[in-house]
Scaffold this motif. Sequence first.
Motif, PDB file in Angstrom:
ATOM      1  N   THR A 231      -5.731  -0.847   2.761  1.00 53.74           N
ATOM      2  CA  THR A 231      -4.850  -1.485   1.713  1.00 53.74           C
ATOM      3  C   THR A 231      -5.442  -2.296   0.819  1.00 53.74           C
ATOM      4  OG1 THR A 231      -3.112  -1.142   3.426  1.00 53.74           O
ATOM      5  CG2 THR A 231      -2.630  -2.436   1.360  1.00 53.74           C
TER       6      THR A 231
ATOM      7  N   TYR B 109      -7.850  -0.498  -1.562  1.00 52.21           N
ATOM      8  CA  TYR B 109      -6.992   0.551  -2.165  1.00 52.21           C
ATOM      9  C   TYR B 109      -6.465  -0.269  -3.512  1.00 52.21           C
ATOM     10  CZ  TYR B 109      -3.768   3.916  -3.824  1.00 52.21           C
ATOM     11  OH  TYR B 109      -2.718   4.669  -4.769  1.00 52.21           O
TER      12      TYR B 109
ATOM     13  N   LYS C  77      -6.400   6.366  -1.091  1.00 51.24           N
ATOM     14  CA  LYS C  77      -5.066   6.585  -0.761  1.00 51.24           C
ATOM     15  C   LYS C  77      -4.902   7.853   0.002  1.00 51.24           C
ATOM     16  CE  LYS C  77      -1.153   8.418  -3.533  1.00 51.24           C
ATOM     17  NZ  LYS C  77      -0.662   8.766  -4.836  1.00 51.24           N
TER      18      LYS C  77
ATOM     19  N   LEU D  50      -4.955   6.428   3.485  1.00 56.53           N
ATOM     20  CA  LEU D  50      -3.748   5.670   3.922  1.00 56.53           C
ATOM     21  C   LEU D  50      -2.497   6.668   4.205  1.00 56.53           C
ATOM     22  CD1 LEU D  50      -4.091   2.743   1.248  1.00 56.53           C
ATOM     23  CD2 LEU D  50      -3.799   2.577   3.934  1.00 56.53           C
ATOM     24  N   LYS D  51      -2.380   7.591   3.298  1.00 57.91           N
ATOM     25  CA  LYS D  51      -1.416   8.693   3.672  1.00 57.91           C
ATOM     26  C   LYS D  51      -1.800   9.375   4.792  1.00 57.91           C
ATOM     27  CE  LYS D  51       0.760  12.137   1.014  1.00 57.91           C
ATOM     28  NZ  LYS D  51       1.026  12.877  -0.222  1.00 57.91           N
TER      29      LYS D  51
ATOM     30  N   GLU E 212       1.002   5.157   2.909  1.00 60.20           N
ATOM     31  CA  GLU E 212       0.937   5.110   1.498  1.00 60.20           C
ATOM     32  C   GLU E 212       2.312   4.261   0.750  1.00 60.20           C
ATOM     33  OE1 GLU E 212       1.057   8.352  -2.018  1.00 60.20           O
ATOM     34  OE2 GLU E 212       2.041   8.671  -0.136  1.00 60.20           O
TER      35      GLU E 212
END
Length: 84
Positions: free
Chosen positions: A57, A60, A75, A78-79, A84
């Motif tokens: 995080t 990002y 991203k 994380l997704k 996300e």
Amino acid sequence: MIGSFAKSKCIVACIADDLNAMILAAHACKDHWGLVELYTRASDLAVEQDAECFFLTYAYVFALQTGHPNQIDLKARLKHYGRE
């Protein structure tokens, strides 16, 4: 404060001391581009998913702020974890 949670928890103690020192130094120098790389490396070394996503995080956020080319990959990671 960015990173204050990480500085106070064992999350950072779980990564190499030199990497932790480099992250703190990059914050002090406001090296946001470097923080993308360092937080990504920390996420790669994390042994727990929550810690990995914590570092991802931050990587990002700094990638978005700097226009870093890794923002798409970060991203996606994380997704993958539903973060996300």
